[in-house]
Design a protein around this motif. Sequence first.
Motif, mmCIF file in Angstrom:
data_model
loop_
_atom_site.group_PDB
_atom_site.id
_atom_site.type_symbol
_atom_site.label_atom_id
_atom_site.label_comp_id
_atom_site.label_asym_id
_atom_site.label_seq_id
_atom_site.Cartn_x
_atom_site.Cartn_y
_atom_site.Cartn_z
ATOM 1 N N ARG A 32 -36.639 9.541 -16.236
ATOM 2 C CA ARG A 32 -36.970 10.579 -17.200
ATOM 3 C C ARG A 32 -35.729 11.109 -17.906
ATOM 4 N NH1 ARG A 32 -40.275 10.892 -20.491
ATOM 5 N NH2 ARG A 32 -41.784 10.264 -18.908
ATOM 6 N N LEU A 33 -34.616 11.251 -17.178
ATOM 7 C CA LEU A 33 -33.375 11.723 -17.792
ATOM 8 C C LEU A 33 -32.920 10.785 -18.909
ATOM 9 C CD1 LEU A 33 -31.340 12.850 -14.641
ATOM 10 C CD2 LEU A 33 -32.134 14.335 -16.487
ATOM 11 N N VAL A 34 -33.077 9.473 -18.687
ATOM 12 C CA VAL A 34 -32.678 8.504 -19.706
ATOM 13 C C VAL A 34 -33.698 8.474 -20.840
ATOM 14 C CG1 VAL A 34 -32.164 6.073 -20.160
ATOM 15 C CG2 VAL A 34 -31.413 7.127 -18.028
ATOM 16 N N ALA A 35 -34.972 8.479 -20.495
ATOM 17 C CA ALA A 35 -36.016 8.436 -21.523
ATOM 18 C C ALA A 35 -35.935 9.640 -22.451
ATOM 19 C CB ALA A 35 -37.393 8.356 -20.871
ATOM 20 N N ASP A 36 -35.570 10.798 -21.900
ATOM 21 C CA ASP A 36 -35.466 12.026 -22.692
ATOM 22 C C ASP A 36 -34.101 12.193 -23.345
ATOM 23 O OD1 ASP A 36 -38.035 12.594 -21.963
ATOM 24 O OD2 ASP A 36 -37.512 14.089 -20.443
ATOM 25 N N GLU A 37 -33.226 11.179 -23.208
ATOM 26 C CA GLU A 37 -31.889 11.168 -23.801
ATOM 27 C C GLU A 37 -31.004 12.298 -23.294
ATOM 28 O OE1 GLU A 37 -32.388 11.076 -28.045
ATOM 29 O OE2 GLU A 37 -33.042 8.990 -28.026
ATOM 30 N N GLN A 38 -31.268 12.744 -22.067
ATOM 31 C CA GLN A 38 -30.380 13.721 -21.444
ATOM 32 C C GLN A 38 -29.179 13.032 -20.796
ATOM 33 O OE1 GLN A 38 -32.365 16.883 -19.110
ATOM 34 N NE2 GLN A 38 -34.308 16.017 -19.826
ATOM 35 N N LYS A 39 -29.332 11.776 -20.463
ATOM 36 C CA LYS A 39 -28.239 10.964 -19.908
ATOM 37 C C LYS A 39 -28.209 9.620 -20.635
ATOM 38 C CE LYS A 39 -26.981 13.769 -16.520
ATOM 39 N NZ LYS A 39 -25.609 14.342 -16.408
ATOM 40 N N ASP A 40 -27.010 9.076 -20.780
ATOM 41 C CA ASP A 40 -26.854 7.790 -21.461
ATOM 42 C C ASP A 40 -25.861 6.919 -20.690
ATOM 43 O OD1 ASP A 40 -27.015 5.775 -23.286
ATOM 44 O OD2 ASP A 40 -25.765 6.748 -24.802
ATOM 45 N N PRO A 41 -26.233 6.496 -19.472
ATOM 46 C CA PRO A 41 -25.311 5.724 -18.624
ATOM 47 C C PRO A 41 -25.189 4.274 -19.076
ATOM 48 C CG PRO A 41 -27.443 5.866 -17.587
ATOM 49 C CD PRO A 41 -27.534 6.718 -18.825
ATOM 50 N N ASP A 42 -24.141 3.628 -18.610
ATOM 51 C CA ASP A 42 -23.968 2.199 -18.881
ATOM 52 C C ASP A 42 -24.989 1.372 -18.113
ATOM 53 O OD1 ASP A 42 -21.657 2.593 -20.508
ATOM 54 O OD2 ASP A 42 -20.453 2.812 -18.691
ATOM 55 N N ILE A 43 -25.256 1.779 -16.868
ATOM 56 C CA ILE A 43 -26.164 1.041 -15.984
ATOM 57 C C ILE A 43 -27.185 2.013 -15.407
ATOM 58 C CG2 ILE A 43 -26.349 -0.272 -13.823
ATOM 59 C CD1 ILE A 43 -23.489 -1.308 -14.389
ATOM 60 N N VAL A 44 -28.443 1.611 -15.405
ATOM 61 C CA VAL A 44 -29.509 2.383 -14.760
ATOM 62 C C VAL A 44 -30.044 1.539 -13.618
ATOM 63 C CG1 VAL A 44 -31.736 3.530 -15.033
ATOM 64 C CG2 VAL A 44 -30.123 3.459 -16.952
ATOM 65 N N SER A 45 -30.124 2.130 -12.426
ATOM 66 C CA SER A 45 -30.560 1.378 -11.251
ATOM 67 C C SER A 45 -31.577 2.216 -10.483
ATOM 68 C CB SER A 45 -29.343 1.066 -10.366
ATOM 69 O OG SER A 45 -29.641 0.068 -9.424
ATOM 70 N N VAL A 46 -32.797 1.707 -10.345
ATOM 71 C CA VAL A 46 -33.889 2.486 -9.763
ATOM 72 C C VAL A 46 -34.504 1.772 -8.564
ATOM 73 C CG1 VAL A 46 -34.440 3.646 -11.933
ATOM 74 C CG2 VAL A 46 -35.549 1.473 -11.390
ATOM 75 N N ALA A 47 -35.248 2.529 -7.786
ATOM 76 C CA ALA A 47 -35.850 1.993 -6.570
ATOM 77 C C ALA A 47 -37.239 1.418 -6.793
ATOM 78 C CB ALA A 47 -35.911 3.086 -5.495
ATOM 79 N N ASP A 48 -37.722 1.449 -8.032
ATOM 80 C CA ASP A 48 -39.032 0.892 -8.337
ATOM 81 C C ASP A 48 -38.990 0.269 -9.718
ATOM 82 O OD1 ASP A 48 -41.662 0.190 -8.612
ATOM 83 O OD2 ASP A 48 -42.476 2.171 -8.112
ATOM 84 N N ALA A 49 -39.136 -1.058 -9.779
ATOM 85 C CA ALA A 49 -39.100 -1.769 -11.055
ATOM 86 C C ALA A 49 -40.204 -1.310 -11.999
ATOM 87 C CB ALA A 49 -39.208 -3.275 -10.816
ATOM 88 N N ALA A 50 -41.269 -0.698 -11.468
ATOM 89 C CA ALA A 50 -42.361 -0.223 -12.313
ATOM 90 C C ALA A 50 -41.900 0.834 -13.301
ATOM 91 C CB ALA A 50 -43.494 0.328 -11.452
ATOM 92 N N LEU A 51 -40.815 1.539 -12.985
ATOM 93 C CA LEU A 51 -40.300 2.570 -13.880
ATOM 94 C C LEU A 51 -39.662 1.968 -15.123
ATOM 95 C CD1 LEU A 51 -38.773 4.951 -11.189
ATOM 96 C CD2 LEU A 51 -40.874 5.297 -12.501
ATOM 97 N N PHE A 52 -39.424 0.648 -15.122
ATOM 98 C CA PHE A 52 -38.920 -0.028 -16.314
ATOM 99 C C PHE A 52 -40.062 -0.491 -17.224
ATOM 100 C CE2 PHE A 52 -34.638 -1.254 -14.225
ATOM 101 C CZ PHE A 52 -34.099 -0.038 -14.647
ATOM 102 N N ASP A 53 -41.264 -0.157 -16.847
ATOM 103 C CA ASP A 53 -42.420 -0.351 -17.724
ATOM 104 C C ASP A 53 -42.742 0.958 -18.432
ATOM 105 O OD1 ASP A 53 -44.874 -1.708 -18.717
ATOM 106 O OD2 ASP A 53 -45.861 -0.271 -17.401
ATOM 107 N N SER A 54 -42.584 2.059 -17.707
ATOM 108 C CA SER A 54 -42.775 3.403 -18.231
ATOM 109 C C SER A 54 -42.268 4.375 -17.156
ATOM 110 C CB SER A 54 -44.257 3.662 -18.523
ATOM 111 O OG SER A 54 -44.490 4.995 -18.876
ATOM 112 N N PRO A 55 -41.469 5.377 -17.538
ATOM 113 C CA PRO A 55 -41.186 5.847 -18.894
ATOM 114 C C PRO A 55 -40.093 5.075 -19.636
ATOM 115 C CG PRO A 55 -40.069 7.253 -17.320
ATOM 116 C CD PRO A 55 -40.890 6.280 -16.511
ATOM 117 N N LEU A 56 -39.348 4.210 -18.953
ATOM 118 C CA LEU A 56 -38.338 3.404 -19.633
ATOM 119 C C LEU A 56 -38.934 2.060 -20.050
ATOM 120 C CD1 LEU A 56 -35.181 4.058 -17.413
ATOM 121 C CD2 LEU A 56 -35.783 5.093 -19.599
ATOM 122 N N ASP A 57 -38.345 1.468 -21.071
ATOM 123 C CA ASP A 57 -38.812 0.166 -21.553
ATOM 124 C C ASP A 57 -37.603 -0.650 -22.015
ATOM 125 O OD1 ASP A 57 -40.427 -1.912 -22.359
ATOM 126 O OD2 ASP A 57 -40.858 -1.024 -24.327
#
Length: 298
Positions: free
Chosen positions: A69-94
Amino acid sequence: MDYSRRQVLGALGAGSVLVGGFAVSSGRQRNDVSILAAGSLNDALENGLRADVAVPLRVEAHGSARVARLVADEQKDPDIVSVADAALFDSPLDPAWFCEFATNSLVVAYNPETEGGRRVADAGSDGWYRSLSDGSVTLGRTDPDLDPLGYRTLFMLDLATNHYGTDSDLRTVVPQRSRTYPETRLVSQFETGSIDAAVTYRNMAVERGYEYLDLPPEIDLSDPRYTDRYATTSYELPSGKTVRGGVIRYAATARDRRQSVADVFETHVTGDYLTDFGFAVPNDYPRYTDNVPDAFTD
């Protein structure tokens, strides 16, 4: 990279520029790599990956749903995003592409110094749920609205109800007697005596040296043989997205093509530090999805 007007003005007002979503001194050159990551990865990144790469790292960790959500809302703009659930790369991130690089399993960690913790230990892998549902044990868990560990805990309790054939719905009963903590602080509550037990990832118990009970593969979300069974449970996030049970899959994407980012990313998704810190890496990992830039596959 695009930033919100508020971010730009805030950074300039402080005499800084925005780097990876963070305000840094305008006199500092961009020679580091920023990673916004799942809380369960924090220790492995800070004490494993950092030593294996040649550039400075800036690591920030939160629950994965919050990271997304921080990345989707443009509150953070990191070089690398690493999450514990690949489903989050379907939504809210794409993202245009991502890489699955590790798996995990759920365990019940316990504090052998407390009476409640000893009850969990004595009950073992076949009876741990009884002490958690009768109010005799203080359980720690994470917020399902903020990170996958939180909603995976609910998945596990749902699956456990059917697996053990309990009289009560564990997904309903157990959370009423639990305490919720940020993922990065969950297992540290053992050190303060605040909780007797916690549902956590195996790697989090391993890296801190805590005692834990392995759960049956039918409910620990680690075994592809039970994919269909895992998928019978779900949770709706505040965004309206419904996440379903499944094998735990850690995934990462890079949002900058600098060579230093590509080098860090490669070590992040292939490094031996992952197994050293308690993660499992299947033989077919890392596994890339969609349009991967050449710089990240060479």
